[in-house]
Design a protein around this motif. Structure first.
Motif, PDB file in Angstrom:
ATOM      1  N   VAL A 172     -36.270  44.599  23.225  1.00 47.04           N
ATOM      2  CA  VAL A 172     -35.367  45.145  22.215  1.00 47.04           C
ATOM      3  C   VAL A 172     -34.040  44.431  22.401  1.00 47.04           C
ATOM      4  CG1 VAL A 172     -34.147  47.193  21.389  1.00 47.04           C
ATOM      5  CG2 VAL A 172     -36.534  47.388  22.128  1.00 47.04           C
ATOM      6  N   ASN A 173     -33.599  43.795  21.342  1.00 51.08           N
ATOM      7  CA  ASN A 173     -32.348  43.029  21.375  1.00 51.08           C
ATOM      8  C   ASN A 173     -32.341  42.032  22.533  1.00 51.08           C
ATOM      9  OD1 ASN A 173     -31.470  44.453  19.105  1.00 51.08           O
ATOM     10  ND2 ASN A 173     -30.711  46.108  20.403  1.00 51.08           N
ATOM     11  N   GLN A 174     -33.475  41.365  22.696  1.00 49.42           N
ATOM     12  CA  GLN A 174     -33.688  40.283  23.662  1.00 49.42           C
ATOM     13  C   GLN A 174     -33.639  40.730  25.122  1.00 49.42           C
ATOM     14  OE1 GLN A 174     -31.207  36.946  22.579  1.00 49.42           O
ATOM     15  NE2 GLN A 174     -31.981  36.923  20.509  1.00 49.42           N
ATOM     16  N   GLN A 175     -33.890  42.023  25.359  1.00 47.88           N
ATOM     17  CA  GLN A 175     -33.996  42.556  26.715  1.00 47.88           C
ATOM     18  C   GLN A 175     -35.380  43.153  26.891  1.00 47.88           C
ATOM     19  OE1 GLN A 175     -31.495  42.475  29.175  1.00 47.88           O
ATOM     20  NE2 GLN A 175     -30.515  41.117  27.690  1.00 47.88           N
ATOM     21  N   ASP A 192     -31.624  51.776  14.237  1.00 53.02           N
ATOM     22  CA  ASP A 192     -31.372  50.940  13.075  1.00 53.02           C
ATOM     23  C   ASP A 192     -30.561  49.709  13.490  1.00 53.02           C
ATOM     24  OD1 ASP A 192     -31.655  50.481  10.300  1.00 53.02           O
ATOM     25  OD2 ASP A 192     -29.579  51.109   9.996  1.00 53.02           O
ATOM     26  N   GLY A 193     -30.980  48.547  13.023  1.00 54.29           N
ATOM     27  CA  GLY A 193     -30.294  47.300  13.337  1.00 54.29           C
ATOM     28  C   GLY A 193     -30.844  46.561  14.543  1.00 54.29           C
ATOM     29  N   ASP A 194     -31.775  47.169  15.268  1.00 51.91           N
ATOM     30  CA  ASP A 194     -32.343  46.515  16.450  1.00 51.91           C
ATOM     31  C   ASP A 194     -33.329  45.424  16.083  1.00 51.91           C
ATOM     32  OD1 ASP A 194     -30.921  48.012  18.286  1.00 51.91           O
ATOM     33  OD2 ASP A 194     -32.561  49.414  18.691  1.00 51.91           O
ATOM     34  N   GLU A 195     -33.465  44.483  17.002  1.00 50.00           N
ATOM     35  CA  GLU A 195     -34.513  43.466  16.936  1.00 50.00           C
ATOM     36  C   GLU A 195     -35.560  43.839  17.986  1.00 50.00           C
ATOM     37  OE1 GLU A 195     -33.963  38.883  17.053  1.00 50.00           O
ATOM     38  OE2 GLU A 195     -34.433  39.550  19.104  1.00 50.00           O
ATOM     39  N   VAL A 196     -36.802  43.977  17.552  1.00 50.93           N
ATOM     40  CA  VAL A 196     -37.893  44.338  18.453  1.00 50.93           C
ATOM     41  C   VAL A 196     -38.892  43.193  18.442  1.00 50.93           C
ATOM     42  CG1 VAL A 196     -39.701  46.022  18.967  1.00 50.93           C
ATOM     43  CG2 VAL A 196     -37.559  46.778  17.896  1.00 50.93           C
TER      44      VAL A 196
END
Length: 83
Positions: free
Chosen positions: A57-60, A70-74
């Motif tokens: 999630v969000n490059q972690q 909302d707005g996260d990158e998975v």
């Protein structure tokens, strides 16, 4: 809106590299997102059953019980092996 990325064999399985998806009502963590995606049927049903599926999630790197919003990158990808 979530940005969802699929890598390597996961991408091949679902037939796409990425998508944008409105955060589904009631989905609060990565596991919930996988359940939601699995409701699409077909190749999506087995997504959560990929052995050692990795997620970020969000490059972690995160566990399946990690929260999303909302707005996260998975991102989903298979385990990486070396040799």
């Amino acid at each position: 809106m979530l940005t969802i990325l699929y890598f390597a064999s996961v991408r091949e399985r679902v037939g796409r590299a990425a998508e944008e998806l409105a955060l589904p009502v009631g989905v609060a963590d990565v596991a919930g997102l996988l359940r939601h995606l699995g409701q699409r049927g077909g190749a999506w049903e087995g997504l959560a059953r990929i052995a050692n599926l990795r997620c970020a999630v969000n490059q972690q790197m995160v566990a399946l019980d990690s929260p999303i919003g909302d707005g996260d990158e998975v991102a989903f990808f298979p385990p990486v092996t070396g040799g």
